[in-house]
Design a protein around this motif. Sequence first.
Motif, PDB file in Angstrom:
ATOM      1  N   VAL A  42       0.834  -1.200   0.000  1.00 19.87           N
ATOM      2  CA  VAL A  42       0.000   0.000   0.000  1.00 19.87           C
ATOM      3  C   VAL A  42       0.871   1.253   0.000  1.00 19.87           C
ATOM      4  N   MET A  43       0.268   2.342  -0.450  1.00 21.97           N
ATOM      5  CA  MET A  43       0.922   3.640  -0.352  1.00 21.97           C
ATOM      6  C   MET A  43       0.620   4.213   1.029  1.00 21.97           C
ATOM      7  N   ARG A  44       1.615   4.845   1.645  1.00 19.83           N
ATOM      8  CA  ARG A  44       1.457   5.520   2.938  1.00 19.83           C
ATOM      9  C   ARG A  44       1.641   7.015   2.715  1.00 19.83           C
ATOM     10  N   CYS A  45       0.913   7.820   3.490  1.00 20.03           N
ATOM     11  CA  CYS A  45       0.950   9.281   3.373  1.00 20.03           C
ATOM     12  C   CYS A  45       1.357   9.906   4.693  1.00 20.03           C
ATOM     13  N   ALA A  46       1.910  11.101   4.597  1.00 16.11           N
ATOM     14  CA  ALA A  46       2.216  11.904   5.778  1.00 16.11           C
ATOM     15  C   ALA A  46       2.011  13.372   5.411  1.00 16.11           C
ATOM     16  N   GLN A  47       1.439  14.117   6.359  1.00 10.23           N
ATOM     17  CA  GLN A  47       1.249  15.555   6.183  1.00 10.23           C
ATOM     18  C   GLN A  47       1.512  16.246   7.504  1.00 10.23           C
ATOM     19  N   ALA A  48       2.449  17.182   7.496  1.00  9.35           N
ATOM     20  CA  ALA A  48       2.730  17.967   8.695  1.00  9.35           C
ATOM     21  C   ALA A  48       1.713  19.096   8.798  1.00  9.35           C
ATOM     22  N   VAL A  49       1.295  19.382  10.040  1.00 13.92           N
ATOM     23  CA  VAL A  49       0.389  20.489  10.317  1.00 13.92           C
ATOM     24  C   VAL A  49       0.894  21.227  11.555  1.00 13.92           C
ATOM     25  N   THR A  50       0.600  22.514  11.622  1.00 11.00           N
ATOM     26  CA  THR A  50       0.985  23.333  12.768  1.00 11.00           C
ATOM     27  C   THR A  50      -0.209  24.149  13.228  1.00 11.00           C
ATOM     28  N   LYS A  51      -0.112  24.627  14.488  1.00  9.54           N
ATOM     29  CA  LYS A  51      -1.194  25.446  15.036  1.00  9.54           C
ATOM     30  C   LYS A  51      -0.637  26.373  16.104  1.00  9.54           C
ATOM     31  N   GLU A  52      -1.086  27.610  16.071  1.00  8.24           N
ATOM     32  CA  GLU A  52      -0.768  28.578  17.126  1.00  8.24           C
ATOM     33  C   GLU A  52      -1.698  28.299  18.299  1.00  8.24           C
ATOM     34  N   ILE A  53      -1.145  28.236  19.509  1.00  3.93           N
ATOM     35  CA  ILE A  53      -1.974  28.040  20.699  1.00  3.93           C
ATOM     36  C   ILE A  53      -1.640  29.110  21.725  1.00  3.93           C
ATOM     37  N   ASP A  54      -2.568  29.339  22.647  1.00  6.62           N
ATOM     38  CA  ASP A  54      -2.418  30.396  23.646  1.00  6.62           C
ATOM     39  C   ASP A  54      -1.791  29.922  24.944  1.00  6.62           C
ATOM     40  N   ILE A  55      -1.532  28.637  25.066  1.00  7.03           N
ATOM     41  CA  ILE A  55      -0.951  28.102  26.299  1.00  7.03           C
ATOM     42  C   ILE A  55       0.456  27.598  25.994  1.00  7.03           C
ATOM     43  N   PRO A  56       1.330  27.533  26.989  1.00  7.52           N
ATOM     44  CA  PRO A  56       2.677  27.024  26.757  1.00  7.52           C
ATOM     45  C   PRO A  56       2.637  25.539  26.373  1.00  7.52           C
ATOM     46  N   TYR A  57       3.531  25.160  25.499  1.00  8.01           N
ATOM     47  CA  TYR A  57       3.647  23.763  25.105  1.00  8.01           C
ATOM     48  C   TYR A  57       4.092  22.916  26.293  1.00  8.01           C
TER      49      TYR A  57
END
Length: 66
Positions: A42-57
Motif C-alpha cells: 500500500v501507499m502511505r501518506c504523511a502531512q505535517a500540520v501546525t497550530k498557534e496556541i495560547d498556552i505554553p507547550y
Amino acid sequence: MIYRLLTGDDNSAFCHKVSQALSNGWSLHGAPSYAFDAGHGVMRCAQAVTKEIDIPYSPEMKLGDQ
C-alpha cells in the motif's frame, strides 16, 4: 506553535484526518509525503500540520485535542 505529523494509508480516511485537523484550526506545513510500503502493498501518506496556541507547550499535552 505546536506541530503534528499526520500519517496513514493513502485513502479517504487519511484525507478526512487532514480535513478534520484543518477544520480544527491546524495549518498545512509543507507538502505531503508518500511512500510505498512493499511489505503491505500500500501507499502511505504523511502531512505535517501546525497550530498557534495560547498556552505554553507541554510534552504531556494531547496535540489532537488542541
